[in-house]
Design a protein around this motif. Structure first.
Motif, PDB file in Angstrom:
ATOM      1  N   ASN A 133       0.998  -1.227   0.033  1.00 16.53           N
ATOM      2  CA  ASN A 133       0.032   0.179  -0.013  1.00 16.53           C
ATOM      3  C   ASN A 133       0.770   1.169   0.057  1.00 16.53           C
ATOM      4  N   LYS A 134       1.988   1.248   0.699  1.00 10.72           N
ATOM      5  CA  LYS A 134       2.891   2.336   0.479  1.00 10.72           C
ATOM      6  C   LYS A 134       3.473   2.798  -0.599  1.00 10.72           C
ATOM      7  N   GLN A 135       3.951   1.471  -1.628  1.00  5.14           N
ATOM      8  CA  GLN A 135       4.651   1.915  -2.667  1.00  5.14           C
ATOM      9  C   GLN A 135       3.650   2.184  -3.768  1.00  5.14           C
ATOM     10  N   ALA A 136       2.408   1.666  -3.700  1.00  2.00           N
ATOM     11  CA  ALA A 136       1.243   2.132  -4.772  1.00  2.00           C
ATOM     12  C   ALA A 136       1.067   3.447  -4.854  1.00  2.00           C
TER      13      ALA A 136
ATOM     14  N   LYS B 146      -0.769   0.909 -11.233  1.00  6.94           N
ATOM     15  CA  LYS B 146      -1.016   1.301  -9.906  1.00  6.94           C
ATOM     16  C   LYS B 146       0.500   1.364  -9.357  1.00  6.94           C
ATOM     17  N   PHE B 147       1.149   0.872  -9.736  1.00 16.19           N
ATOM     18  CA  PHE B 147       2.610   0.862  -8.849  1.00 16.19           C
ATOM     19  C   PHE B 147       3.722   1.910  -9.651  1.00 16.19           C
ATOM     20  N   ASP B 148       3.075   2.335 -10.730  1.00 16.70           N
ATOM     21  CA  ASP B 148       3.724   3.217 -11.658  1.00 16.70           C
ATOM     22  C   ASP B 148       5.066   2.799 -12.247  1.00 16.70           C
ATOM     23  N   LEU B 149       4.928   1.531 -12.866  1.00 13.02           N
ATOM     24  CA  LEU B 149       6.174   0.909 -13.228  1.00 13.02           C
ATOM     25  C   LEU B 149       6.114   0.757 -14.902  1.00 13.02           C
ATOM     26  N   ASN B 150       7.342   0.803 -15.554  1.00 10.58           N
ATOM     27  CA  ASN B 150       7.457   1.030 -16.874  1.00 10.58           C
ATOM     28  C   ASN B 150       7.251  -0.340 -17.444  1.00 10.58           C
ATOM     29  N   ALA B 151       7.371  -0.236 -18.603  1.00  6.33           N
ATOM     30  CA  ALA B 151       7.029  -1.826 -19.532  1.00  6.33           C
ATOM     31  C   ALA B 151       8.101  -2.804 -19.276  1.00  6.33           C
ATOM     32  N   GLU B 152       9.483  -2.422 -19.028  1.00  5.65           N
ATOM     33  CA  GLU B 152      10.603  -3.079 -18.820  1.00  5.65           C
ATOM     34  C   GLU B 152      10.644  -3.809 -17.551  1.00  5.65           C
ATOM     35  N   THR B 153       9.916  -3.267 -16.393  1.00  3.39           N
ATOM     36  CA  THR B 153      10.095  -3.608 -15.061  1.00  3.39           C
ATOM     37  C   THR B 153       9.206  -4.834 -14.995  1.00  3.39           C
TER      38      THR B 153
ATOM     39  N   ASN C 293       9.174  -9.745 -10.166  1.00  2.00           N
ATOM     40  CA  ASN C 293      10.358  -9.253  -9.252  1.00  2.00           C
ATOM     41  C   ASN C 293       9.981  -8.131  -8.254  1.00  2.00           C
ATOM     42  N   TYR C 294       9.251  -7.083  -8.861  1.00  2.00           N
ATOM     43  CA  TYR C 294       9.235  -5.939  -7.957  1.00  2.00           C
ATOM     44  C   TYR C 294       8.477  -6.218  -6.573  1.00  2.00           C
ATOM     45  N   ILE C 295       7.468  -6.956  -6.492  1.00  2.00           N
ATOM     46  CA  ILE C 295       6.491  -7.483  -5.571  1.00  2.00           C
ATOM     47  C   ILE C 295       7.398  -8.256  -4.618  1.00  2.00           C
TER      48      ILE C 295
END
Length: 613
Positions: free
Chosen positions: A548-551, A596-603, A607-609
């Motif tokens: 929730n903090k990173q979103a 919602k996590f504001d991630l680009n296409a390459e990410t 792995n991020y989670i």
């Protein structure tokens, strides 16, 4: 236009001078009667201080030095000696000979310390306060006055010195516009002035009380304060006539001028009786004023001129101002500031009369006197600043020398102590040499054994630390495994709840539908997920909080489920089977989560989670 009869002026002034001469003559008669040495010294110092206040400085110096000489005949250092230094210091301060003044202050301090007499020290500190005040050092003045007060052992016995100190403190706090402190100190000054036999001091205190109450009256406009202004002045006037010669003409004349100015300022000066009181009071003041007091002369004639202006008698107004100017301009060294004020009034009066030529002439004189005043003030200021610098420099030098002497003294004591310690140490060294040699051999063997033992202990501790580290890493892996198992079990339980819900929905299509029951079942399902989330947080408490903090946008309950599945390493097909949805829906949800996590296409989302977990 009424004029002051010249012969009346001389008669009254002669009477005033005669009264004061009679007072000083009476003191001289006491000296002529060969009194006891202590009594003679006291009278000589009383005369010296009177001459100083009357600005008869040669006579004051002569009498003060005589009292100093006689005091030293009794003993080299006594209270009379310090009092003589105090008077001489005040005389030289008044005449702006600051070096001589500081010289006598230093002598007063030195004598007081030799006597170990706190009262003598109080006189030295009072003299220091007078010099500090003249040099515009208000902080130093206040410090010296408070020290002087604290060093007077019995203030009732030294009532005159105590009154003078409180009067001085009143003056300081009046300059700082502290009405409460001013009133407090002037009433203390009154208490001790009344106990003393010095009528001139008491008269000055009465005038000061009058000034303090002008502040109260101007704030409140209450008549009781107006009475409090005038009553002390009347007491001074009565004392002047009751005790001939014991109140100085300057003090008396200043009292009358103040009284006239209060009549003019606070009473209805358009009334004939008030105007007559003002005129009579001013004329009495002018008759008593010594010719050397420019300020009182200018104030008196200035108020008479103001009264004439109120009556529109411009000739009389000009006459009074011209008389004041004529008297002051004849002096070798007039008081330029007062002269400029008188000329300024003459400029305004001449302009009002339309006599611009005379107004221009007066204005030129103002310019000339202003230049002279500027030069005089610049010289006086420079002299005071130079004195301040020199005194500060000398004090710093004395302090440095004192510190150097103290340092040398400490070094001397330290050297003696070191020599003594060295001698004692040498004796013990020779006596214990044999025993130390024998002990050293035994100690060397013991240290070798202890060194070997310490090496073994260090080796054992390193091995123990390595074992503990391995166990810790194993426990960490086991804990991680348990966390994943708990999360998988709870999500599996959630899957079962979803299957049951779907079955119930299918049955409801064939039978009657109970909406309330379905809502309750939906709530139970959500509560189960919350309970599952609680258990996961027990093992992994920061996972959902960090999500929730990173979103960047708010995560729904379904979003959190997907994140949990992804964290456990489930692929798209497994998640679709568990949630009974199409794989396409899972891919859309994963795409929405990246947004919602504001991630680009390459990410990579998985792995991020896992990094968050």
């Amino acid at each position: 236009m009424k004029k002051i009869p010249l012969f009346l002026f001389f008669i009254f002034f002669s009477i005033c001078i005669k009264a004061q001469q009679n007072y000083t003559d009476s003191l001289r008669q006491i000296l002529a009667s060969n009194p006891e040495p202590e009594r003679a010294i006291a009278v000589q110092q009383q005369l010296a201080d009177w001459y100083r206040a009357s600005e008869l400085y040669p006579e004051a110096i002569q009498m003060a030095e005589l009292s100093l000489k006689n005091s030293k005949k009794i003993s080299s250092d006594n209270l009379g000696t310090v009092k003589a230094y105090w008077i001489l210091s005040n005389i030289y301060t008044n005449t702006e000979n600051f070096d001589r003044s500081k010289e006598y202050i230093d002598k007063a301090y030195s004598s007081a310390k030799k006597q170990n007499n706190t009262l003598a020290l109080a006189y030295a500190q009072y003299a220091s306060a007078v010099l500090s005040s003249t040099l515009f050092d208000q902080k130093g003045t206040l410090k010296s006055l408070n020290l002087a007060l604290s060093n007077i052992p019995d203030q009732d016995k030294e009532s005159l010195l105590t009154a003078r100190i409180y009067y001085f403190l009143y003056g300081l706090y009046t300059e700082w516009n502290d009405e409460q402190k001013s009133l407090e100190y002037i009433h203390k000054a009154l208490l001790f002035a009344q106990k003393s036999s010095n009528k001139n001091m008491l008269a000055n205190v009465y005038s000061a009380i009058s000034v303090v109450y002008t502040f109260r009256y101007e704030k409140t406009k209450q008549k009781k304060y107006l009475d409090s202004i005038m009553q002390p002045l009347d007491k001074t006037i009565n004392m002047f006539h009751r005790y001939p010669g014991q109140i100085m003409n300057n003090t008396y004349a200043n009292t009358l001028i103040n009284k006239a100015s209060y009549y003019l300022k606070y009473y209805d000066s358009n009334k004939p009786d008030i105007q007559q009181k003002i005129r009579n009071t001013i004329k009495d003041a002018l008759r008593a004023t010594p010719s050397s007091n420019d300020e009182l002369i200018a104030s008196g004639y200035g108020m008479l001129s103001e009264l004439s202006m109120m009556e529109n008698d411009l000739l009389a107004a000009e006459h009074y101002l011209a008389t004041a100017y004529e008297q002051m301009s004849k002096k070798k060294k007039p008081y330029y500031h007062t002269l400029i004020n008188v000329l300024g009034s003459l400029v305004k009066l001449s302009t009002k009369k339309g006599d611009y030529e005379k107004a221009f002439m007066y204005q030129q004189k103002i310019t000339d006197y202003s230049n002279l005043l500027f030069d005089e003030q610049s010289a006086a200021t420079t002299k005071r600043l130079e004195a301040q610098f020199e005194f500060g420099k000398k004090e710093r030098e004395i302090k440095a020398l004192q510190e150097k002497a103290d340092d040398q003294k400490k070094k001397k004591y330290l050297l003696i102590a070191l020599i003594a310690i060295g001698g004692i140490g040498a004796v013990f060294m020779f006596r214990s040499y044999y025993f130390n040699l024998k002990y050293s051999l035994a100690r060397e063997k013991q240290l070798t054994a202890e060194k070997n033992e310490a090496a073994l202990q260090i080796k054992y501790e390193k091995e123990e630390q390595a074992r503990l580290k391995a166990e810790q890493e194993l426990l960490t892996l086991q804990q991680q495994k348990l966390q994943n198992e708990v999360m998988a079990n709870q999500l599996h339980l959630q899957h079962k709840n979803d299957v049951l819900l779907q079955l119930k929905e299918k049955l409801s299509n064939q039978e009657s539908v109970n909406i309330q029951q379905i809502i309750r079942e939906e709530t139970l399902t959500d509560n189960d997920f919350e309970k599952a989330k609680f258990h996961i947080q027990e093992m992994h408490p920061e996972f959902f909080h960090n999500l929730n903090k990173q979103a960047k946008q708010k995560l729904t309950t379904l979003d959190l489920k997907y994140c949990a599945y992804l964290y456990l390493g489930m692929d798209t097909k497994m998640i679709a089977n568990l949630l009974n949805v199409e794989p396409k829906s899972v891919r859309m949800t994963k795409y929405r989560l990246k947004q919602k996590f504001d991630l680009n296409a390459e990410t990579d989302l998985v792995n991020y989670i896992k990094e968050i977990g």
